[in-house]
Scaffold this motif. Structure first.
Motif, PDB file in Angstrom:
ATOM      1  N   ASN A   1      27.333  12.916 -23.454  1.00 60.78           N
ATOM      2  CA  ASN A   1      28.652  12.374 -23.790  1.00 60.78           C
ATOM      3  C   ASN A   1      29.326  11.819 -22.535  1.00 60.78           C
ATOM      4  N   THR A   2      30.139  10.798 -22.738  1.00 66.24           N
ATOM      5  CA  THR A   2      30.808  10.156 -21.611  1.00 66.24           C
ATOM      6  C   THR A   2      32.320  10.154 -21.795  1.00 66.24           C
ATOM      7  N   VAL A   3      33.017  10.014 -20.668  1.00 62.71           N
ATOM      8  CA  VAL A   3      34.473   9.942 -20.692  1.00 62.71           C
ATOM      9  C   VAL A   3      34.914   9.043 -19.545  1.00 62.71           C
ATOM     10  N   TYR A   4      35.994   8.318 -19.755  1.00 60.77           N
ATOM     11  CA  TYR A   4      36.480   7.352 -18.772  1.00 60.77           C
ATOM     12  C   TYR A   4      37.983   7.485 -18.585  1.00 60.77           C
ATOM     13  N   THR A   5      38.434   7.132 -17.401  1.00 64.49           N
ATOM     14  CA  THR A   5      39.864   6.997 -17.219  1.00 64.49           C
ATOM     15  C   THR A   5      40.324   5.726 -17.925  1.00 64.49           C
ATOM     16  N   ASP A   6      41.558   5.697 -18.365  1.00 59.43           N
ATOM     17  CA  ASP A   6      42.031   4.593 -19.196  1.00 59.43           C
ATOM     18  C   ASP A   6      41.899   3.226 -18.528  1.00 59.43           C
ATOM     19  N   SER A   7      42.102   3.166 -17.231  1.00 65.68           N
ATOM     20  CA  SER A   7      42.131   1.875 -16.548  1.00 65.68           C
ATOM     21  C   SER A   7      40.775   1.181 -16.494  1.00 65.68           C
ATOM     22  N   VAL A   8      39.684   1.896 -16.776  1.00 67.88           N
ATOM     23  CA  VAL A   8      38.354   1.276 -16.709  1.00 67.88           C
ATOM     24  C   VAL A   8      37.674   1.193 -18.064  1.00 67.88           C
ATOM     25  N   LYS A   9      38.307   1.746 -19.095  1.00 65.31           N
ATOM     26  CA  LYS A   9      37.696   1.709 -20.429  1.00 65.31           C
ATOM     27  C   LYS A   9      37.459   0.270 -20.868  1.00 65.31           C
TER      28      LYS A   9
END
Length: 120
Positions: free
Chosen positions: A56-64
């Motif tokens: 599973n992956t997760v990103y900070t909003d600014s790079v989504k």
């Protein structure tokens, strides 16, 4: 544990780069890993992470929508594909592993960092 980051460079806004992080002492299929970045005069901030189990992956909003984290289990390496780069993405990028939180707020082990500079 050793992490070797590479792939940074100087690019123009809108260009793409792919960062790599080769791991030893940990297997990417079992260990969560990820990327943080630190811009001049700012604190290190979370960018993206991938779980060891399940991927599973997760990103900070600014790079989504612009960045993608992935892994190659055979090469024991994680990647950060960065598209549509912006000047505000300029920073030293660090890969890391071993965190007890999700999303990670810090890692116990860090690579040496690779500099990404995006010109406008």
């Amino acid at each position: 544990v050793q992490l070797q980051a590479s792939g940074g460079g100087l690019v123009q806004a809108g260009d793409s780069l792919r960062l790599s992080c080769a791991a030893s002492g940990r297997t990417v299929s079992n260990s969560g890993m990820g990327w943080f970045r630190q811009a001049p005069g700012r604190e290190r901030e979370f960018v993206a992470a991938i779980r060891g189990s399940g991927g599973n992956t997760v990103y900070t909003d600014s790079v989504k929508g612009r960045f993608t984290i992935s892994r190659d289990i055979a090469k024991n390496t994680i990647y950060l594909q960065m598209n549509s780069l912006k000047p505000e993405d300029t920073a030293v990028y660090y890969c890391g592993t071993d965190s007890y939180r999700w999303p990670p707020v810090r890692y116990d082990y860090w690579g040496q960092g690779t500099l990404v500079t995006v010109s406008s």
